[in-house]
Design a protein around this motif. Structure first.
Motif, PDB file in Angstrom:
ATOM      1  N   PRO A 110      40.339  36.501  89.313  1.00 52.51           N
ATOM      2  CA  PRO A 110      40.469  35.175  88.711  1.00 52.51           C
ATOM      3  C   PRO A 110      39.727  34.089  89.503  1.00 52.51           C
ATOM      4  O   PRO A 110      39.145  33.172  88.907  1.00 52.51           O
ATOM      5  CB  PRO A 110      41.981  34.928  88.714  1.00 52.51           C
ATOM      6  N   ALA A 111      39.742  34.190  90.834  1.00 47.31           N
ATOM      7  CA  ALA A 111      39.026  33.204  91.654  1.00 47.31           C
ATOM      8  C   ALA A 111      37.526  33.305  91.422  1.00 47.31           C
ATOM      9  O   ALA A 111      36.821  32.290  91.326  1.00 47.31           O
ATOM     10  CB  ALA A 111      39.357  33.413  93.128  1.00 47.31           C
ATOM     11  N   HIS A 112      37.022  34.521  91.325  1.00 47.18           N
ATOM     12  CA  HIS A 112      35.597  34.714  91.049  1.00 47.18           C
ATOM     13  C   HIS A 112      35.240  34.178  89.665  1.00 47.18           C
ATOM     14  O   HIS A 112      34.205  33.526  89.480  1.00 47.18           O
ATOM     15  CB  HIS A 112      35.237  36.197  91.151  1.00 47.18           C
ATOM     16  N   HIS A 113      36.088  34.445  88.697  1.00 42.32           N
ATOM     17  CA  HIS A 113      35.848  33.995  87.319  1.00 42.32           C
ATOM     18  C   HIS A 113      35.749  32.470  87.259  1.00 42.32           C
ATOM     19  O   HIS A 113      34.820  31.919  86.650  1.00 42.32           O
ATOM     20  CB  HIS A 113      36.969  34.495  86.411  1.00 42.32           C
ATOM     21  N   LYS A 114      36.680  31.786  87.889  1.00 41.85           N
ATOM     22  CA  LYS A 114      36.684  30.322  87.845  1.00 41.85           C
ATOM     23  C   LYS A 114      35.439  29.742  88.503  1.00 41.85           C
ATOM     24  O   LYS A 114      34.816  28.810  87.981  1.00 41.85           O
ATOM     25  CB  LYS A 114      37.942  29.789  88.538  1.00 41.85           C
ATOM     26  N   ALA A 115      35.072  30.267  89.668  1.00 43.09           N
ATOM     27  CA  ALA A 115      33.904  29.736  90.381  1.00 43.09           C
ATOM     28  C   ALA A 115      32.613  30.039  89.642  1.00 43.09           C
ATOM     29  O   ALA A 115      31.661  29.250  89.689  1.00 43.09           O
ATOM     30  CB  ALA A 115      33.850  30.316  91.788  1.00 43.09           C
ATOM     31  N   THR A 116      32.570  31.163  88.953  1.00 43.66           N
ATOM     32  CA  THR A 116      31.345  31.585  88.284  1.00 43.66           C
ATOM     33  C   THR A 116      31.113  30.847  86.984  1.00 43.66           C
ATOM     34  O   THR A 116      29.986  30.409  86.700  1.00 43.66           O
ATOM     35  CB  THR A 116      31.397  33.105  88.004  1.00 43.66           C
ATOM     36  N   PHE A 117      32.153  30.686  86.186  1.00 42.59           N
ATOM     37  CA  PHE A 117      31.960  30.203  84.828  1.00 42.59           C
ATOM     38  C   PHE A 117      32.294  28.727  84.649  1.00 42.59           C
ATOM     39  O   PHE A 117      32.577  28.280  83.537  1.00 42.59           O
ATOM     40  CB  PHE A 117      32.769  31.076  83.865  1.00 42.59           C
ATOM     41  N   THR A 118      32.253  27.969  85.730  1.00 39.91           N
ATOM     42  CA  THR A 118      32.358  26.509  85.675  1.00 39.91           C
ATOM     43  C   THR A 118      30.956  25.938  85.829  1.00 39.91           C
ATOM     44  O   THR A 118      30.330  26.086  86.882  1.00 39.91           O
ATOM     45  CB  THR A 118      33.270  25.982  86.792  1.00 39.91           C
ATOM     46  N   ALA A 119      30.446  25.316  84.772  1.00 42.62           N
ATOM     47  CA  ALA A 119      29.047  24.868  84.776  1.00 42.62           C
ATOM     48  C   ALA A 119      28.808  23.701  85.718  1.00 42.62           C
ATOM     49  O   ALA A 119      27.733  23.583  86.311  1.00 42.62           O
ATOM     50  CB  ALA A 119      28.619  24.497  83.356  1.00 42.62           C
ATOM     51  N   ASP A 120      29.798  22.827  85.861  1.00 44.07           N
ATOM     52  CA  ASP A 120      29.648  21.662  86.732  1.00 44.07           C
ATOM     53  C   ASP A 120      29.723  22.107  88.187  1.00 44.07           C
ATOM     54  O   ASP A 120      30.765  22.576  88.655  1.00 44.07           O
ATOM     55  CB  ASP A 120      30.756  20.657  86.422  1.00 44.07           C
ATOM     56  N   SER A 121      28.627  21.937  88.918  1.00 41.85           N
ATOM     57  CA  SER A 121      28.568  22.425  90.297  1.00 41.85           C
ATOM     58  C   SER A 121      29.549  21.708  91.208  1.00 41.85           C
ATOM     59  O   SER A 121      30.070  22.299  92.156  1.00 41.85           O
ATOM     60  CB  SER A 121      27.143  22.297  90.836  1.00 41.85           C
ATOM     61  N   ALA A 122      29.798  20.427  90.945  1.00 37.40           N
ATOM     62  CA  ALA A 122      30.765  19.685  91.761  1.00 37.40           C
ATOM     63  C   ALA A 122      32.167  20.258  91.586  1.00 37.40           C
ATOM     64  O   ALA A 122      32.943  20.341  92.543  1.00 37.40           O
ATOM     65  CB  ALA A 122      30.743  18.202  91.385  1.00 37.40           C
ATOM     66  N   GLU A 123      32.492  20.670  90.373  1.00 41.84           N
ATOM     67  CA  GLU A 123      33.785  21.287  90.129  1.00 41.84           C
ATOM     68  C   GLU A 123      33.820  22.713  90.674  1.00 41.84           C
ATOM     69  O   GLU A 123      34.871  23.204  91.107  1.00 41.84           O
ATOM     70  CB  GLU A 123      34.079  21.308  88.627  1.00 41.84           C
ATOM     71  N   ALA A 124      32.680  23.373  90.661  1.00 38.08           N
ATOM     72  CA  ALA A 124      32.630  24.768  91.082  1.00 38.08           C
ATOM     73  C   ALA A 124      32.709  24.932  92.600  1.00 38.08           C
ATOM     74  O   ALA A 124      33.167  25.968  93.089  1.00 38.08           O
ATOM     75  CB  ALA A 124      31.350  25.417  90.566  1.00 38.08           C
ATOM     76  N   ALA A 125      32.280  23.901  93.353  1.00 42.49           N
ATOM     77  CA  ALA A 125      32.228  24.019  94.818  1.00 42.49           C
ATOM     78  C   ALA A 125      33.587  24.345  95.434  1.00 42.49           C
ATOM     79  O   ALA A 125      33.696  25.287  96.238  1.00 42.49           O
ATOM     80  CB  ALA A 125      31.641  22.752  95.420  1.00 42.49           C
ATOM     81  N   PRO A 126      34.666  23.618  95.111  1.00 43.84           N
ATOM     82  CA  PRO A 126      35.967  23.984  95.687  1.00 43.84           C
ATOM     83  C   PRO A 126      36.478  25.327  95.173  1.00 43.84           C
ATOM     84  O   PRO A 126      37.239  26.011  95.860  1.00 43.84           O
ATOM     85  CB  PRO A 126      36.892  22.837  95.251  1.00 43.84           C
ATOM     86  N   LEU A 127      36.044  25.718  93.992  1.00 43.27           N
ATOM     87  CA  LEU A 127      36.436  27.018  93.456  1.00 43.27           C
ATOM     88  C   LEU A 127      35.740  28.128  94.243  1.00 43.27           C
ATOM     89  O   LEU A 127      36.324  29.197  94.477  1.00 43.27           O
ATOM     90  CB  LEU A 127      36.081  27.107  91.976  1.00 43.27           C
ATOM     91  N   ARG A 128      34.513  27.871  94.657  1.00 42.19           N
ATOM     92  CA  ARG A 128      33.813  28.829  95.530  1.00 42.19           C
ATOM     93  C   ARG A 128      34.552  28.970  96.857  1.00 42.19           C
ATOM     94  O   ARG A 128      34.721  30.069  97.378  1.00 42.19           O
ATOM     95  CB  ARG A 128      32.378  28.360  95.774  1.00 42.19           C
ATOM     96  N   ALA A 129      35.007  27.844  97.406  1.00 41.93           N
ATOM     97  CA  ALA A 129      35.753  27.880  98.664  1.00 41.93           C
ATOM     98  C   ALA A 129      37.047  28.681  98.505  1.00 41.93           C
ATOM     99  O   ALA A 129      37.437  29.442  99.401  1.00 41.93           O
ATOM    100  CB  ALA A 129      36.058  26.459  99.121  1.00 41.93           C
ATOM    101  N   ALA A 130      37.701  28.539  97.353  1.00 42.60           N
ATOM    102  CA  ALA A 130      38.923  29.300  97.095  1.00 42.60           C
ATOM    103  C   ALA A 130      38.622  30.786  96.991  1.00 42.60           C
ATOM    104  O   ALA A 130      39.406  31.630  97.453  1.00 42.60           O
ATOM    105  CB  ALA A 130      39.586  28.800  95.812  1.00 42.60           C
ATOM    106  N   LEU A 131      37.486  31.123  96.403  1.00 38.89           N
ATOM    107  CA  LEU A 131      37.085  32.524  96.305  1.00 38.89           C
ATOM    108  C   LEU A 131      36.844  33.106  97.695  1.00 38.89           C
ATOM    109  O   LEU A 131      37.246  34.249  97.978  1.00 38.89           O
ATOM    110  CB  LEU A 131      35.826  32.649  95.453  1.00 38.89           C
ATOM    111  N   ILE A 132      36.211  32.350  98.569  1.00 38.82           N
ATOM    112  CA  ILE A 132      35.965  32.830  99.930  1.00 38.82           C
ATOM    113  C   ILE A 132      37.286  33.132 100.635  1.00 38.82           C
ATOM    114  O   ILE A 132      37.418  34.149 101.331  1.00 38.82           O
ATOM    115  CB  ILE A 132      35.138  31.793 100.711  1.00 38.82           C
ATOM    116  N   THR A 133      38.271  32.274 100.447  1.00 41.43           N
ATOM    117  CA  THR A 133      39.594  32.515 101.029  1.00 41.43           C
ATOM    118  C   THR A 133      40.185  33.826 100.518  1.00 41.43           C
ATOM    119  O   THR A 133      40.762  34.611 101.285  1.00 41.43           O
ATOM    120  CB  THR A 133      40.537  31.347 100.700  1.00 41.43           C
ATOM    121  N   GLU A 134      40.033  34.063  99.218  1.00 43.07           N
ATOM    122  CA  GLU A 134      40.549  35.314  98.651  1.00 43.07           C
ATOM    123  C   GLU A 134      39.784  36.524  99.184  1.00 43.07           C
ATOM    124  O   GLU A 134      40.374  37.582  99.441  1.00 43.07           O
ATOM    125  CB  GLU A 134      40.473  35.277  97.124  1.00 43.07           C
TER     126      GLU A 134
END
Length: 231
Positions: A110-134
């Motif tokens: 789910p963390a990968h999905h959110k970071a990948t399929f969010t088109a807005d890069s500003a919104e995707a950046a914290p999702l990428r950080a959450a994926l790294i934590t996972e």
């Protein structure tokens, strides 16, 4: 014992169905394949006779019984061929295998999905950080995997041998490259995150396996297919 007649209902683009494909390949189990197009409504016969939810994979056994859900299909095939060694005999390893698969499905994917399929890069950046934590948690699970005599120090979850945990997560690792395809965030690399060394060792070993490569569509095909998920 006579080998059962198996018919796999499959879509080559579905990562869940790929679990069944990999189990059949790793065990050299003879089977028939019926392709199911997931881009259109399922035919009435499939909903009535095979899977009322319209999902893949589904496995028909001896023209009579039906097994649904990817992990159950793959486990059934693995149970047919204990000589392939996909399912560990050690009770602790079996428990850890189940948990790694559960953890990936409930948290990492789910963390990968959110970071990948969010088109807005500003919104995707914290999702990428959450994926790294996972991924750091996955890295710890890989490091803590219980080994028994003969497992070796190889790169797979349980050492030298490709087993069920590797098989179950392989299709999603094959889609890991999609991170950054639909926005401007950077891919996650082992150079940037050396604390993920074990994860990348595991990922590269799995993606280098012939059965996984054969079961994974091209990156171009996957990038085009998954664009529909982009917000």
């Amino acid at each position: 014992m006579t080998a059962p007649k198996l018919v796999l209902y499959n879509s080559n683009l579905c990562p869940y169905a790929a679990r069944a494909v990999l189990a059949l390949a790793e065990t050299n189990q003879e089977h028939e394949v019926v392709p199911i197009d997931l881009s259109v409504p399922r035919p009435e016969w499939y909903l009535k006779d095979i899977n009322p939810y319209g999902q893949v994979p589904a496995l028909k056994v001896n023209d009579e019984d039906i097994i649904l859900e990817s992990l159950f299909v793959a486990e059934y095939v693995a149970d047919l061929h204990p000589e392939a060694g996909l399912l560990p005999k050690d009770a602790l390893q079996r428990a850890q295998t189940r948990y790694l698969i559960h953890h990936w499905g409930a948290r990492t994917q789910p963390a990968h999905h959110k970071a990948t399929f969010t088109a807005d890069s500003a919104e995707a950046a914290p999702l990428r950080a959450a994926l790294i934590t996972e991924l750091e948690k996955v890295n710890s699970l890989l490091l803590d995997a219980h080994r028994v005599e003969g497992d070796g120090n190889g790169p797979f979850f349980l050492g030298d041998k490709f087993t069920f945990a590797d098989l179950a997560i392989a299709p999603f690792l094959g889609r890991f490259f999609l991170l950054g395809q639909y926005n401007d965030i950077k891919e996650i690399t082992k150079d940037e995150f050396p604390q993920l060394e074990r994860f990348f060792e595991w990922k590269e070993a799995i993606l280098g396996r012939a059965s996984v490569q054969k079961a994974t569509p091209s990156q171009e095909t996957l990038t085009t297919n998954y664009r529909k998920w982009v917000k």
